[in-house]
Structure formats: C-alpha cells, structure tokens
Design a protein around this motif. Structure first.
Motif, short mmCIF file in Angstrom:
data_model
loop_
_atom_site.label_atom_id
_atom_site.label_comp_id
_atom_site.label_asym_id
_atom_site.label_seq_id
_atom_site.Cartn_x
_atom_site.Cartn_y
_atom_site.Cartn_z
N ILE A 211 51.20 38.53 -85.78
CA ILE A 211 51.07 39.72 -86.61
C ILE A 211 51.79 40.86 -85.90
N CYS B 159 49.15 29.85 -92.15
CA CYS B 159 49.25 31.21 -91.60
C CYS B 159 48.43 31.40 -90.32
N TYR B 160 47.50 30.49 -90.06
CA TYR B 160 46.60 30.68 -88.92
C TYR B 160 47.38 30.64 -87.61
N CYS C 285 47.20 35.95 -86.76
CA CYS C 285 46.42 35.82 -87.99
C CYS C 285 45.24 34.88 -87.77
N PHE D 38 54.67 40.62 -90.37
CA PHE D 38 54.75 39.21 -89.95
C PHE D 38 56.20 38.74 -90.05
N HIS E 56 43.88 34.45 -93.53
CA HIS E 56 44.84 35.33 -94.20
C HIS E 56 44.92 36.63 -93.43
N LEU E 57 45.90 37.44 -93.77
CA LEU E 57 46.01 38.78 -93.21
C LEU E 57 45.65 39.80 -94.27
N LEU F 177 41.80 39.11 -87.89
CA LEU F 177 42.66 38.57 -86.85
C LEU F 177 41.98 37.46 -86.05
#
Length: 242
Positions: free
Chosen positions: A96, A91-92, A171, A39, A181-182, A149
């Motif tokens: 990625i 983070c959304y 993400c 990321f 989250h990843l 994802l």
C-alpha cells in the motif's frame, strides 16, 4: 465496538448541524491535491462513487466518498485457494502506497485479521472498525485514511513525511471487513467520526470497465454512471497508475 458506533452516530448528528445539508460534494468541492492510487498494478473498485447510488456509505457522511479496492482475476474471482485463508486473496499482502505527499498524523495498529466467511459477512475481530490504519495530512483540510491493513505491516510513524508512491504498509483484512481489501477515503479533518468525506480527484491513472465484473458483484453497473473519469472513479472500474 459499541463505543465506536455511538461516536459515529454523534458525528453524523454534528455534521448535519454544522453543514445544514450542504456537505462537500462533486459540485461544490475541488481537491487541493490530485491523488494517485495507493497501490501498484490493476485493482477493481467494488464499493464507492460520487453519487448516492454508487456510494460506499451515503448515510455516513464521513465515508460518503470512500472506496473499497480488491484484485480480481479475469473470471471475476478475488482469491485462489482456501477461502478462509486471507493469503488466498490476490490483494492480501500487496504493498500500500502513499496517495500523495504528506505527513502521517495517526497510526492504528495491533488489530488481527478478521474471519472470512463463505457468505462474506463483515466481521470485526479487532478493537477498531478500521482495523490497522494510517491517516496522512496532504493539505490544510485534506486527510487520507487507508484502512484494513495487514497486521504488523505498517512501516511509517506519526510525524513522518511521506512521498507520493512511497510504500507505507500492506493490504490486509483487519477491522470490520468481509474479505481482504483496501479501504481508502479522503476527509476534511483529523476525526474519523466527525470529518466530512470528500470526493477524490485522481489523475495520471488508467480507468476501464472491469471484464466479467458481474461474476463478482450482482449489483448493476450503469454505463452512463461509470463514465465519471476524469476525475472520479466508481464501482466497476478497473484502475491502475500510469
């Protein structure tokens, strides 16, 4: 879901039989590839490490050295806005990236984002606990998995060659997830259920303790354990590529 749990249990038994308690670990395994973070920008490790106390899932050998990454603000919060809306989380929807050069060998798509609850109960709204995911082969026995994802965000396909740092998805919160989250881990084979997890060696990254981490997570972060980089990162680290 039940079928996947049974496959995971069978995989654990198979690994115990095959490795006789001598699974790959930080003392007996060196990565053939050194990895970048998948990321842009600074993210926080909220699960994961190379010892049992900090492990993502020590009793599940395939995910023993997995990591969960999110983005926290300076106040230790992961979102701003309506908590039930995935888009409120920092983070959304973030891009990625491929963690190293490789070939895409598996793609799982078509899973919706899962529901987010105030108590962060892990819920799986899709047919696969990984949600939408990508598996990349980087060398003969090193495969990365990037999971949870965002729906309809995967832009690579099986057989495609990818380069380190190349955008591959976004993400999300699909699969068995408590909030966006990843999930990222390295495994020694193609199977999510029966390939042992591998400790991931990173290079060319910045690693620092996360300010106010305790406001997000009440689990203790011990300074002697957090000093694992190089080459390993662990829970409580704020990390970014250089």
């Amino acid at each position: 879901m039940i079928k996947q749990i049974l496959k995971q249990m069978c995989g654990i038994i198979a690994l115990e039989y095959k490795y006789q308690g001598k699974l790959p670990d930080k003392d007996n395994y060196l990565c053939t590839t050194k990895y970048s973070l998948p990321f842009h920008g600074e993210w926080t490790v909220v699960n994961g490490g190379v010892i049992q106390e900090y492990s993502h899932s020590w009793e599940i050998p395939t995910q023993r050295y997995a990591y969960d990454f999110i983005i926290l603000n300076k106040a230790g919060k992961s979102f701003d806005g309506k908590e039930s809306n995935p888009g409120s989380f920092y983070c959304y929807g973030q891009n990625i990236l491929a963690p190293a050069d490789g070939v895409v060998i598996e793609v799982g798509d078509g899973n919706p984002d899962s529901k987010i609850t105030a108590d962060r109960k892990a819920i799986c709204s899709g047919r696969d606990i990984r949600g939408n995911y990508i598996v990349i082969q980087h060398s003969k026995n090193e495969y990365s998995l990037l999971a949870h994802l965002k729906p309809n965000s995967i832009i690579v396909s099986v057989g495609q060659h990818v380069m380190r740092g190349e955008r591959i998805a976004q993400c999300g919160n699909s699969g068995n997830s408590s909030e966006p989250h990843l999930h990222f881990h390295l495994q020694a084979g193609t199977s999510f259920y029966s390939s042992p997890g591998l400790p991931i060696e990173f290079n060319n990254i910045s690693v620092n303790p996360t300010p106010n981490y305790e406001l997000f997570d009440d689990r203790k972060v011990i300074s002697e354990i957090i000093n694992t980089y190089p080459p390993y990162i662990t829970r409580g680290h704020s990390v970014s590529n250089l």
